[in-house]
Design a protein around this motif. Structure first.
Motif, mmCIF file in Angstrom:
data_model
loop_
_atom_site.group_PDB
_atom_site.id
_atom_site.type_symbol
_atom_site.label_atom_id
_atom_site.label_comp_id
_atom_site.label_asym_id
_atom_site.label_seq_id
_atom_site.Cartn_x
_atom_site.Cartn_y
_atom_site.Cartn_z
ATOM 1 N N GLN A 1 35.098 28.581 16.188
ATOM 2 C CA GLN A 1 36.072 27.423 16.054
ATOM 3 C C GLN A 1 36.355 26.759 17.374
ATOM 4 N N VAL A 2 37.244 27.575 18.052
ATOM 5 C CA VAL A 2 37.826 26.902 19.619
ATOM 6 C C VAL A 2 37.362 28.036 20.634
ATOM 7 N N GLN A 3 36.660 27.783 21.859
ATOM 8 C CA GLN A 3 36.342 28.449 22.766
ATOM 9 C C GLN A 3 37.031 28.011 23.971
ATOM 10 N N LEU A 4 37.490 28.939 24.955
ATOM 11 C CA LEU A 4 38.113 28.536 26.203
ATOM 12 C C LEU A 4 37.497 29.012 27.331
ATOM 13 N N VAL A 5 37.209 28.435 28.418
ATOM 14 C CA VAL A 5 36.818 28.760 29.687
ATOM 15 C C VAL A 5 37.787 28.404 30.679
ATOM 16 N N GLU A 6 38.069 29.619 31.421
ATOM 17 C CA GLU A 6 39.067 29.189 32.680
ATOM 18 C C GLU A 6 37.983 29.173 33.843
ATOM 19 N N SER A 7 38.643 28.541 34.954
ATOM 20 C CA SER A 7 38.158 28.479 36.301
ATOM 21 C C SER A 7 39.175 28.193 37.092
ATOM 22 N N GLY A 8 38.651 28.308 38.597
ATOM 23 C CA GLY A 8 39.585 27.815 39.681
ATOM 24 C C GLY A 8 40.330 29.105 40.228
ATOM 25 N N GLY A 9 40.056 30.390 40.062
ATOM 26 C CA GLY A 9 40.664 31.619 40.564
ATOM 27 C C GLY A 9 39.959 31.705 41.794
ATOM 28 N N GLY A 10 40.723 32.655 42.481
ATOM 29 C CA GLY A 10 40.169 32.935 43.830
ATOM 30 C C GLY A 10 41.094 33.805 44.825
ATOM 31 N N LEU A 11 40.669 33.685 45.959
ATOM 32 C CA LEU A 11 41.461 34.162 46.972
ATOM 33 C C LEU A 11 42.141 33.426 47.645
ATOM 34 N N VAL A 12 43.520 33.625 47.931
ATOM 35 C CA VAL A 12 44.530 32.486 48.394
ATOM 36 C C VAL A 12 45.449 33.311 49.472
ATOM 37 N N GLN A 13 45.848 32.833 50.610
ATOM 38 C CA GLN A 13 46.905 33.493 51.349
ATOM 39 C C GLN A 13 48.236 32.986 50.801
ATOM 40 N N THR A 14 49.268 33.744 51.185
ATOM 41 C CA THR A 14 50.663 33.692 50.730
ATOM 42 C C THR A 14 51.101 32.159 51.247
ATOM 43 N N GLY A 15 51.653 31.690 50.238
ATOM 44 C CA GLY A 15 51.948 30.149 50.370
ATOM 45 C C GLY A 15 51.020 29.220 50.169
ATOM 46 N N ASP A 90 51.918 37.030 42.460
ATOM 47 C CA ASP A 90 51.246 36.128 41.322
ATOM 48 C C ASP A 90 49.854 36.873 41.304
ATOM 49 N N THR A 91 49.355 37.739 42.091
ATOM 50 C CA THR A 91 48.250 38.380 42.089
ATOM 51 C C THR A 91 47.858 38.710 40.333
ATOM 52 N N ALA A 92 47.064 38.408 39.706
ATOM 53 C CA ALA A 92 46.625 38.810 38.208
ATOM 54 C C ALA A 92 45.604 37.938 37.894
ATOM 55 N N ASN A 93 45.062 38.653 36.728
ATOM 56 C CA ASN A 93 44.141 37.781 35.969
ATOM 57 C C ASN A 93 44.611 36.808 34.988
ATOM 58 N N TYR A 94 44.356 35.570 35.168
ATOM 59 C CA TYR A 94 44.977 34.611 34.625
ATOM 60 C C TYR A 94 44.526 34.167 33.173
ATOM 61 N N TYR A 95 44.913 34.036 32.029
ATOM 62 C CA TYR A 95 44.108 33.766 30.901
ATOM 63 C C TYR A 95 44.829 32.240 30.283
ATOM 64 N N CYS A 96 43.928 31.743 29.671
ATOM 65 C CA CYS A 96 44.488 30.419 28.732
ATOM 66 C C CYS A 96 44.599 30.967 27.427
ATOM 67 N N TRP A 101 47.692 26.455 14.372
ATOM 68 C CA TRP A 101 48.236 26.846 12.980
ATOM 69 C C TRP A 101 48.412 28.384 12.972
ATOM 70 N N GLY A 102 48.967 28.815 14.105
ATOM 71 C CA GLY A 102 49.344 30.182 14.229
ATOM 72 C C GLY A 102 48.004 31.190 14.632
ATOM 73 N N VAL A 103 46.740 30.464 14.877
ATOM 74 C CA VAL A 103 45.876 31.368 15.392
ATOM 75 C C VAL A 103 45.557 31.077 16.786
ATOM 76 N N ASN A 104 45.501 32.283 17.502
ATOM 77 C CA ASN A 104 45.231 32.352 18.892
ATOM 78 C C ASN A 104 44.034 32.352 19.452
ATOM 79 N N TYR A 105 43.560 31.486 20.252
ATOM 80 C CA TYR A 105 42.259 31.578 20.776
ATOM 81 C C TYR A 105 42.376 31.914 22.499
ATOM 82 N N TRP A 106 41.667 32.661 22.882
ATOM 83 C CA TRP A 106 41.783 33.100 24.329
ATOM 84 C C TRP A 106 40.605 32.805 25.289
ATOM 85 N N GLY A 107 40.902 32.588 26.281
ATOM 86 C CA GLY A 107 39.729 32.357 27.513
ATOM 87 C C GLY A 107 39.584 33.876 27.867
ATOM 88 N N GLN A 108 38.392 34.027 28.807
ATOM 89 C CA GLN A 108 38.059 35.369 29.227
ATOM 90 C C GLN A 108 38.994 35.649 30.503
#
Length: 116
Positions: A1-15, A90-96, A101-108
């Motif tokens: 039905q609905v598929q999600l793909v996250e992108s843009g994560g990485g390593l960044v310094q404080t600030g 803020d370090t974590a795995n981020y999910y979209c 209609w009450g159904v949750n669709y998650w990215g990886q």
């Protein structure tokens, strides 16, 4: 039905800043909520921001309020999370997620690591 793909994560310094993207396929109805979650090791998955698909009404967790901005471009089938003034906690795995209609669709998930 609905598929999600996250992108843009990485390593960044404080600030530093990162922009996460969540591109979805499929048709999203008018009554949908799009959101970003994160989960760090040993912690529960945390809701950090939501946005309504049609009205663009937003909501933020206190931990990111004033630093993160959620937005969406329906024409591009994309939800964004602009993250500024990043902290090591803020370090974590981020999910979209899209709730339709009450159904949750998650990215990886996409990993964000903030070095001190």
């Amino acid at each position: 039905q609905v598929q999600l793909v996250e992108s843009g994560g990485g390593l960044v310094q404080t600030g530093g800043s990162l922009r996460l993207s969540c591109t979805y396929s499929g048709t999203i109805s008018g009554s949908s909520t799009m959101g970003w979650y994160r989960q760090a090791p040993g912690k529960q998955r945390e809701l950090i921001a939501t946005i309504r698909s049609m009205s663009a009404t937003t909501n933020y967790a206190d931990s990111v309020k004033g630093r993160f901005t959620i937005s969406r471009d329906n024409a591009k089938h994309t939800v964004y999370l602009q993250m500024n003034s990043l902290k090591p906690e803020d370090t974590a795995n981020y999910y979209c997620k899209i709730n339709q209609w009450g159904v949750n669709y998650w990215g990886q998930g996409t990993q964000v690591t903030v070095s001190s």
